[in-house]
Scaffold this motif. Sequence first.
Motif, PDB file in Angstrom:
ATOM      1  N   VAL A  40       0.874  -1.171   0.000  1.00 56.54           N
ATOM      2  CA  VAL A  40       0.000   0.000   0.000  1.00 56.54           C
ATOM      3  C   VAL A  40       0.908   1.216   0.000  1.00 56.54           C
ATOM      4  O   VAL A  40       1.662   1.437   0.940  1.00 56.54           O
ATOM      5  CB  VAL A  40      -0.946   0.017   1.224  1.00 56.54           C
ATOM      6  N   ARG A  41       0.862   1.969  -1.086  1.00 55.99           N
ATOM      7  CA  ARG A  41       1.749   3.136  -1.219  1.00 55.99           C
ATOM      8  C   ARG A  41       1.224   4.334  -0.444  1.00 55.99           C
ATOM      9  O   ARG A  41       2.009   5.127   0.078  1.00 55.99           O
ATOM     10  CB  ARG A  41       1.917   3.497  -2.688  1.00 55.99           C
ATOM     11  N   SER A  42      -0.112   4.493  -0.397  1.00 55.28           N
ATOM     12  CA  SER A  42      -0.675   5.613   0.346  1.00 55.28           C
ATOM     13  C   SER A  42      -2.143   5.343   0.646  1.00 55.28           C
ATOM     14  O   SER A  42      -2.773   4.488   0.035  1.00 55.28           O
ATOM     15  CB  SER A  42      -0.549   6.927  -0.446  1.00 55.28           C
ATOM     16  N   CYS A  43      -2.645   6.085   1.605  1.00 56.64           N
ATOM     17  CA  CYS A  43      -4.063   6.055   1.963  1.00 56.64           C
ATOM     18  C   CYS A  43      -4.461   7.488   2.274  1.00 56.64           C
ATOM     19  O   CYS A  43      -3.843   8.133   3.121  1.00 56.64           O
ATOM     20  CB  CYS A  43      -4.299   5.154   3.172  1.00 56.64           C
ATOM     21  N   GLU A  44      -5.470   7.961   1.548  1.00 55.28           N
ATOM     22  CA  GLU A  44      -5.914   9.335   1.760  1.00 55.28           C
ATOM     23  C   GLU A  44      -7.407   9.447   1.509  1.00 55.28           C
ATOM     24  O   GLU A  44      -7.986   8.644   0.782  1.00 55.28           O
ATOM     25  CB  GLU A  44      -5.156  10.294   0.847  1.00 55.28           C
ATOM     26  N   GLY A  53     -18.525   9.385  -5.145  1.00 60.83           N
ATOM     27  CA  GLY A  53     -18.447   8.935  -3.765  1.00 60.83           C
ATOM     28  C   GLY A  53     -17.149   9.355  -3.113  1.00 60.83           C
ATOM     29  O   GLY A  53     -16.165   9.620  -3.781  1.00 60.83           O
ATOM     30  N   VAL A  54     -17.185   9.448  -1.797  1.00 56.32           N
ATOM     31  CA  VAL A  54     -16.021   9.868  -1.024  1.00 56.32           C
ATOM     32  C   VAL A  54     -15.725   8.808   0.017  1.00 56.32           C
ATOM     33  O   VAL A  54     -16.620   8.196   0.577  1.00 56.32           O
ATOM     34  CB  VAL A  54     -16.278  11.222  -0.323  1.00 56.32           C
ATOM     35  N   GLY A  55     -14.464   8.588   0.267  1.00 59.01           N
ATOM     36  CA  GLY A  55     -14.038   7.636   1.277  1.00 59.01           C
ATOM     37  C   GLY A  55     -12.527   7.610   1.336  1.00 59.01           C
ATOM     38  O   GLY A  55     -11.874   8.607   1.026  1.00 59.01           O
ATOM     39  N   LEU A  56     -11.991   6.465   1.702  1.00 61.76           N
ATOM     40  CA  LEU A  56     -10.541   6.305   1.730  1.00 61.76           C
ATOM     41  C   LEU A  56     -10.082   5.686   0.420  1.00 61.76           C
ATOM     42  O   LEU A  56     -10.634   4.685  -0.027  1.00 61.76           O
ATOM     43  CB  LEU A  56     -10.125   5.403   2.894  1.00 61.76           C
ATOM     44  N   ARG A  57      -9.082   6.308  -0.196  1.00 65.34           N
ATOM     45  CA  ARG A  57      -8.509   5.761  -1.423  1.00 65.34           C
ATOM     46  C   ARG A  57      -7.130   5.195  -1.099  1.00 65.34           C
ATOM     47  O   ARG A  57      -6.236   5.913  -0.668  1.00 65.34           O
ATOM     48  CB  ARG A  57      -8.380   6.820  -2.503  1.00 65.34           C
ATOM     49  N   TYR A  58      -7.002   3.899  -1.282  1.00 67.70           N
ATOM     50  CA  TYR A  58      -5.726   3.217  -1.089  1.00 67.70           C
ATOM     51  C   TYR A  58      -5.053   3.077  -2.444  1.00 67.70           C
ATOM     52  O   TYR A  58      -5.653   2.547  -3.392  1.00 67.70           O
ATOM     53  CB  TYR A  58      -5.945   1.825  -0.490  1.00 67.70           C
ATOM     54  N   THR A  59      -3.826   3.556  -2.544  1.00 72.28           N
ATOM     55  CA  THR A  59      -3.035   3.351  -3.745  1.00 72.28           C
ATOM     56  C   THR A  59      -2.213   2.098  -3.499  1.00 72.28           C
ATOM     57  O   THR A  59      -1.354   2.087  -2.614  1.00 72.28           O
ATOM     58  CB  THR A  59      -2.127   4.557  -4.026  1.00 72.28           C
TER      59      THR A  59
END
Length: 84
Positions: A40-44, A53-59
Amino acid sequence: MNALEYKIYVRVAAEFTADGKMTPLWITWKDGRKYVIDRVRSCERAASRKAGGVGLRYTCMISGSEHYLFYEENYRWFVEAKME
């Protein structure tokens, strides 16, 4: 395609740390194919540009490719469908 057609809901196994951090480990498609998340490179907090939709996006890195995995506020996981 409308926004909902861009959402592909998937099963996700995740790990939770003692301080509450959630990290996805693998994705399982409806047909049973399982993909391990290498890193997981990032979570934002972010919106899906294709699906809304809005939420957490995991790269995430999966088999050497970068993919976005979204965790919605309704406790569901999805990936964006590829545009044709």
